[in-house]
Design a protein around this motif. Sequence first.
Motif, PDB file in Angstrom:
ATOM      1  N   ASN A 226      78.610  77.648  31.699  1.00 34.77           N
ATOM      2  CA  ASN A 226      78.898  76.447  32.475  1.00 34.77           C
ATOM      3  C   ASN A 226      77.705  76.001  33.315  1.00 34.77           C
TER       4      ASN A 226
ATOM      5  N   TYR B 299      83.900  70.949  30.361  1.00 38.51           N
ATOM      6  CA  TYR B 299      84.514  72.276  30.377  1.00 38.51           C
ATOM      7  C   TYR B 299      83.441  73.313  30.694  1.00 38.51           C
ATOM      8  N   GLY B 300      83.867  74.512  31.040  1.00 39.63           N
ATOM      9  CA  GLY B 300      82.957  75.640  31.208  1.00 39.63           C
ATOM     10  C   GLY B 300      82.914  76.438  29.912  1.00 39.63           C
TER      11      GLY B 300
ATOM     12  N   GLN C  77      79.643  67.954  28.490  1.00 40.01           N
ATOM     13  CA  GLN C  77      80.606  69.049  28.603  1.00 40.01           C
ATOM     14  C   GLN C  77      81.503  68.854  29.821  1.00 40.01           C
TER      15      GLN C  77
END
Length: 580
Positions: free
Chosen positions: A250, A122-123, A120
């Motif tokens: 996140n 991204y959050g 990931q």
Amino acid sequence: MTANGILQVALYFIVLIAAAVPLGRYMAKVYAGESVFLSRLIGPLERWIYRCCRIDREEEMTWKAYAGGLLLFNLAGFMALYLLQRLQGVLPLNPHGFSAVPPDLAFNAAVSFVTNTNWQAYGGETTMSFFTQMAGLAVQNFASAASGMAVLLAFVRGMKRTLSQTVGNVWVDLTRSIVYILLPLSLVLALFLVSQGVVQTLHSPAMVQLLEQTKDEAGRVATSQEIRLGPAASQVAIKQLGTNGGGFFNANSSHPLENPTPLSNFAEMLAILLIPAALCITFGRLLGDRRQGWALLAAMMAILIPLLGVCLWSEQAGNVSFQQMNVDSSAGDFQSGGNMEGKEVRFGIMNSALWAVATTAASNGSVNAMHDSFTPLGGLAPLWLIQLGEIVFGGVGSGLYGMLMFVLIAVFVAGLMVGRTPEYLGKKIEAFEIKMASLVILIPAAVVLFGTAVAVVTKPGLAGIFNPGPHGLSEILYAFSSAGNNNGSAFAGLNVNTPFYNTALGCAMLIGRYWLMIPVLAAAGSLARKKVVPSGAGTLPTHTPLFVLFLVAVIILVGALTFIPALALGPIAEHLTWIR
């Protein structure tokens, strides 16, 4: 380690084995087509899926047709997830009004979840809508896990069948993996997590009053805080059981709404290794020799436990610099001692280190502590577990078939040592199988080292480093190790949400997944066509403690020769600067 820590580790492994044995028996019955206690409930759903998709459950496939169906299934999942992200702004269940995900990030995330990596960049709570999380990410958590289990089943059939051109039906294997195993287990775990306080809602964010006033980034006085909610429990359950690892939030499993209590922490850790451990039992039962499955499980434990010991010892020993400053970092009645930086006080060093080695031994990648804050040797243990090829339990299905490729190499080496044609379970291991096994072992290593080398000599690669020196190299090495071996965890401290890293790591994930699946299926097809050779006086038994030790030695030797030079420039060099 304290006595309490030792007791918790022992309890974890006892419960793991105790739960893996019955689950392994259950999965063996499911894959053998036998009736199980859920057949009356799930059987109609299975048959309905076959009718809707026009699947002939009795139709058998060659390894090439099996591979083609699997690749088509995964390609469709990639395209659907990519489009969901790009159209997110106009789709429903988007209470925060998130816009479309940028193309490079959408590509990276789609590849990540389809390949069972769940890296990931991204959050989750600030990038993905509820609809994208549920209809895209969670669905691929099931599909990618089932894909790994399907490839393992094809390989097992290749070992068991004689003079056969087929290795099963990919659509039946995918369906049974999801409806009989992943869905029921996820439902049970999700309900348990909800009981512990993991959120599962479609409501808007909650606003809470702060105990003390503060100021936001703009300097304005803030008296309340917005807490993002969402359907987290359902995604957390399958992210752990399917060795996916992508967090709804996140902060992943260190977030109190994703992992709120010691019981939820224990259950999530247990779920990481549960199916990979149970598949060893399933493997032995499907082949009709349970000892083979126990031997593989023993080899995995023989690698995991010592590396867990290294991580626990290093983290509990703490920062050498503190000792030089006369700071008391020993464990006592009023402090946990050791290196607590980046760790949740709720879980402490023991549960953080155990989670770190479990998530990197399996192809999981979820975290409940920041690996970037581990000591150099504490971080080396999970990093090396990834670099061994995600075979010490590994991902569901993919871990065991990766280990079986090492088994082929081990029996080949043993055969050379005694001057006899190598055999495994009555099948002669010849040039083609060794070539396929070599590809499975060498390709991830090449991807990791090549990607790291490119990143450290290019401006886009170096631009993401926040920590210069050996630690910065460790962060890049960890990122490509995680992507190339489909783990998904991160050292952090590295800005990877850039076109360079999104593209490079996305390509590493694709190669690390499918350039391994295809050789494994090719080996399965080759083995299925062979006849069984009766065992004799010169046959190497592959269920004995001696073979387990030999297999472990082969795994460690390959890992050492491949990655020790890179590790020497990263975590080992950093450790030496500590103790100077």
